[in-house]
Design a protein around this motif. Structure first.
Motif, mmCIF file in Angstrom:
data_model
loop_
_atom_site.group_PDB
_atom_site.id
_atom_site.type_symbol
_atom_site.label_atom_id
_atom_site.label_comp_id
_atom_site.label_asym_id
_atom_site.label_seq_id
_atom_site.Cartn_x
_atom_site.Cartn_y
_atom_site.Cartn_z
ATOM 1 N N LEU A 179 20.367 66.255 17.442
ATOM 2 C CA LEU A 179 19.246 66.361 18.360
ATOM 3 C C LEU A 179 19.686 65.935 19.751
ATOM 4 O O LEU A 179 20.479 65.005 19.911
ATOM 5 C CB LEU A 179 18.082 65.482 17.903
ATOM 6 N N THR A 180 19.191 66.623 20.742
ATOM 7 C CA THR A 180 19.504 66.260 22.124
ATOM 8 C C THR A 180 18.773 64.959 22.482
ATOM 9 O O THR A 180 17.811 64.564 21.789
ATOM 10 C CB THR A 180 19.054 67.367 23.091
ATOM 11 N N PRO A 181 19.176 64.283 23.540
ATOM 12 C CA PRO A 181 18.442 63.073 23.963
ATOM 13 C C PRO A 181 16.958 63.351 24.205
ATOM 14 O O PRO A 181 16.103 62.515 23.873
ATOM 15 C CB PRO A 181 19.158 62.666 25.247
ATOM 16 N N GLU A 182 16.636 64.521 24.762
ATOM 17 C CA GLU A 182 15.231 64.864 24.995
ATOM 18 C C GLU A 182 14.481 65.025 23.677
ATOM 19 O O GLU A 182 13.336 64.588 23.549
ATOM 20 C CB GLU A 182 15.137 66.162 25.810
ATOM 21 N N GLN A 183 15.131 65.655 22.696
ATOM 22 C CA GLN A 183 14.496 65.824 21.394
ATOM 23 C C GLN A 183 14.327 64.486 20.679
ATOM 24 O O GLN A 183 13.331 64.272 19.987
ATOM 25 C CB GLN A 183 15.317 66.794 20.542
ATOM 26 N N LEU A 228 11.936 75.029 18.388
ATOM 27 C CA LEU A 228 12.613 73.963 17.651
ATOM 28 C C LEU A 228 12.067 72.599 18.061
ATOM 29 O O LEU A 228 11.852 71.729 17.205
ATOM 30 C CB LEU A 228 14.126 74.023 17.890
ATOM 31 N N ASP A 229 11.838 72.393 19.357
ATOM 32 C CA ASP A 229 11.221 71.145 19.811
ATOM 33 C C ASP A 229 9.861 70.945 19.126
ATOM 34 O O ASP A 229 9.524 69.847 18.667
ATOM 35 C CB ASP A 229 11.012 71.168 21.326
ATOM 36 N N HIS A 230 9.090 72.021 19.090
ATOM 37 C CA HIS A 230 7.777 71.978 18.445
ATOM 38 C C HIS A 230 7.922 71.600 16.966
ATOM 39 O O HIS A 230 7.143 70.781 16.447
ATOM 40 C CB HIS A 230 7.107 73.354 18.571
ATOM 41 N N THR A 231 8.902 72.172 16.300
ATOM 42 C CA THR A 231 9.138 71.886 14.887
ATOM 43 C C THR A 231 9.467 70.419 14.671
ATOM 44 O O THR A 231 8.932 69.765 13.758
ATOM 45 C CB THR A 231 10.284 72.776 14.366
ATOM 46 N N ILE A 232 10.342 69.881 15.500
ATOM 47 C CA ILE A 232 10.721 68.467 15.406
ATOM 48 C C ILE A 232 9.507 67.569 15.615
ATOM 49 O O ILE A 232 9.294 66.592 14.892
ATOM 50 C CB ILE A 232 11.817 68.154 16.450
ATOM 51 N N ALA A 233 8.682 67.916 16.593
ATOM 52 C CA ALA A 233 7.512 67.099 16.918
ATOM 53 C C ALA A 233 6.490 67.104 15.793
ATOM 54 O O ALA A 233 5.991 66.044 15.382
ATOM 55 C CB ALA A 233 6.874 67.608 18.219
ATOM 56 N N TYR A 234 6.172 68.275 15.271
ATOM 57 C CA TYR A 234 5.095 68.354 14.280
ATOM 58 C C TYR A 234 5.528 67.908 12.898
ATOM 59 O O TYR A 234 4.682 67.524 12.083
ATOM 60 C CB TYR A 234 4.487 69.763 14.279
ATOM 61 N N GLU A 235 6.812 67.907 12.636
ATOM 62 C CA GLU A 235 7.278 67.279 11.402
ATOM 63 C C GLU A 235 6.953 65.787 11.444
ATOM 64 O O GLU A 235 6.488 65.207 10.459
ATOM 65 C CB GLU A 235 8.783 67.471 11.229
ATOM 66 N N MET A 236 7.193 65.170 12.580
ATOM 67 C CA MET A 236 6.929 63.737 12.711
ATOM 68 C C MET A 236 5.441 63.452 12.734
ATOM 69 O O MET A 236 4.964 62.512 12.089
ATOM 70 C CB MET A 236 7.602 63.213 13.982
ATOM 71 N N LEU A 237 4.651 64.240 13.465
ATOM 72 C CA LEU A 237 3.208 64.026 13.512
ATOM 73 C C LEU A 237 2.576 64.170 12.128
ATOM 74 O O LEU A 237 1.630 63.454 11.786
ATOM 75 C CB LEU A 237 2.556 65.014 14.481
ATOM 76 N N GLY A 238 3.108 65.101 11.324
ATOM 77 C CA GLY A 238 2.577 65.322 9.990
ATOM 78 C C GLY A 238 2.759 64.136 9.063
ATOM 79 O O GLY A 238 2.059 64.009 8.062
#
Length: 395
Positions: A5-9, A66-76
């Motif tokens: 993951l990038t630093p931003e991700q 992909l950013d969206h995927t990373i975010a919503y995996e965590m929110l879920g």
């Protein structure tokens, strides 16, 4: 692809982890009472999630799929109902902003609503005659021109966060159209005359999404409410299937991770009477945990790869197959983890007072898991649709 993951991700992931921890405090009560988690939606507004995936040219953050995927995996992992419902905003807004079929002026107006005015937009395309098993969406709701705008009549289903969103995008069949796949998408404000909600969302899973039915009785909308129209909506639906339903996959991935983490916590916390070590040292439990860990990581990599392909290749045959494969694999893995975790948690895990029981019985996690196999797209449909690009499109 680069699996790091990038630093931003990483920063995005950490922010979503913080939000998930807050949402988890209220997850079980909202699911038990089938109440709107409005305070969670407001927090996501404040944190900029409405405009997260909107392009920088429109004033958004320009996050990738992909950013969206990373975010919503965590929110879920915190509140699946919140993540699933709020995701509908991006799932319907992004196709309109990315489609060349939508006029630039319409895109600008939608972007202003979201970025400047911070309006939450839901989507409502399903109807009682819809079947995700074969992926067909016939439209009984009708829209006809009247009084300088449109009159819309019909019944829509699965309108998540309907009463919390500022607008809902409704798909209807335009009066006078001759093609069975024709459609028009209209932007419907929450206070529109002729708009009613049938509070019939009494289901096993995702109770706090409040995915009630929307009743439209000669609901009048101005000409500017029409944001998309086509004699054949199928190319539009297929091109942006990543957003329309692929964007929900990471939420279930997050549910699987939350269940896995809770099982490990319970296994380390419980020490049977007369034993020096906790249940975590039981060989068969350790074997199951190892299997679940491998399956979970495999599902994550498949889901991330499908998102990466969507970002780098667009709606190619390979991307389409990958998105279907990801939804299938995540659905299978989350179901297996739920069943195994309940077994390994033992009878103590079925009580409401148990955090493991809360994950599976009263909170949305377990209900989402059980419902995932019947929600769009179904497990059978995913494998059927994945076979098409694999069989006929790939060289």
């Amino acid at each position: 692809m680069d699996f790091q993951l990038t630093p931003e991700q990483q920063r995005l992931q950490n922010k979503c982890r913080e939000l998930a921890a807050d949402f988890a405090i209220r997850s079980a009560p909202h699911d038990r009472d089938a109440s709107h988690p409005v305070e969670n939606y407001d927090r996501l507004r404040e944190e900029g999630f409405l405009a997260m995936t909107i392009g920088t040219e429109w004033g958004g953050s320009g996050a990738s799929f992909l950013d969206h995927t990373i975010a919503y995996e965590m929110l879920g992992q915190g509140c699946p109902s919140t993540a699933l419902a709020f995701n509908m905003h991006a799932s319907v807004v992004m196709p309109l902003l990315e489609s060349p079929e939508v006029a630039p002026e319409t895109k600008r107006r939608i972007a202003e609503l979201v970025v400047q005015e911070r309006k939450l937009i839901a989507g409502n395309f399903s109807e009682p005659v819809t079947t995700s098993l074969i992926g067909e969406r016939p439209l009984k709701t009708r829209a006809w021109r009247a009084d300088g705008g449109y009159r819309v009549t019909g019944r829509k289903m699965f309108a998540s966060m309907l009463e919390a969103a500022d607008f809902v995008l409704v798909m209807a069949y335009p009066d006078g159209a001759t093609s069975p796949s024709a459609g028009i998408i209209l932007l419907l404000p929450r206070a529109a005359e002729g708009r009613h909600v049938d509070p019939n969302w009494d289901v096993l899973g995702m109770r706090a999404t409040r995915s009630d039915s929307l009743i439209l009785d000669e609901c009048w909308l101005p000409e500017s409410a029409a944001v998309f129209r086509s004699d054949d909506t199928r190319p539009f639906r297929h091109t942006y299937l990543n957003w329309f339903w692929g964007s929900y996959t990471p939420v279930y991935l997050g549910v699987a991770q939350a269940a896995f983490d809770e099982l490990r916590r319970v296994a380390h916390a419980r020490r049977p009477e007369g034993y020096e070590q906790p249940l975590a040292y039981y060989p068969d439990l350790r074997r199951h945990v190892a299997e679940m860990s491998a399956e979970l990581e495999a599902a994550r990599l498949i889901a991330y790869r499908s998102a990466w392909l969507s970002d780098t290749q667009g709606p190619t045959a390979e991307t389409t197959a990958a998105l279907y494969q990801a939804k299938f694999m995540v659905g299978e893995v989350v179901s297996r983890i739920a069943r195994t975790a309940l077994t390994l948690g033992g009878a103590h895990g079925i009580f409401k007072t148990s955090r493991l029981g809360s994950c599976f019985a009263t909170a949305p996690s377990g209900r989402c898991i059980r419902r995932h196999r019947i929600s769009a797209s179904t497990i059978w449909a995913c494998t059927s649709w994945a076979s098409t690009p694999l069989t006929y499109c790939r060289q």
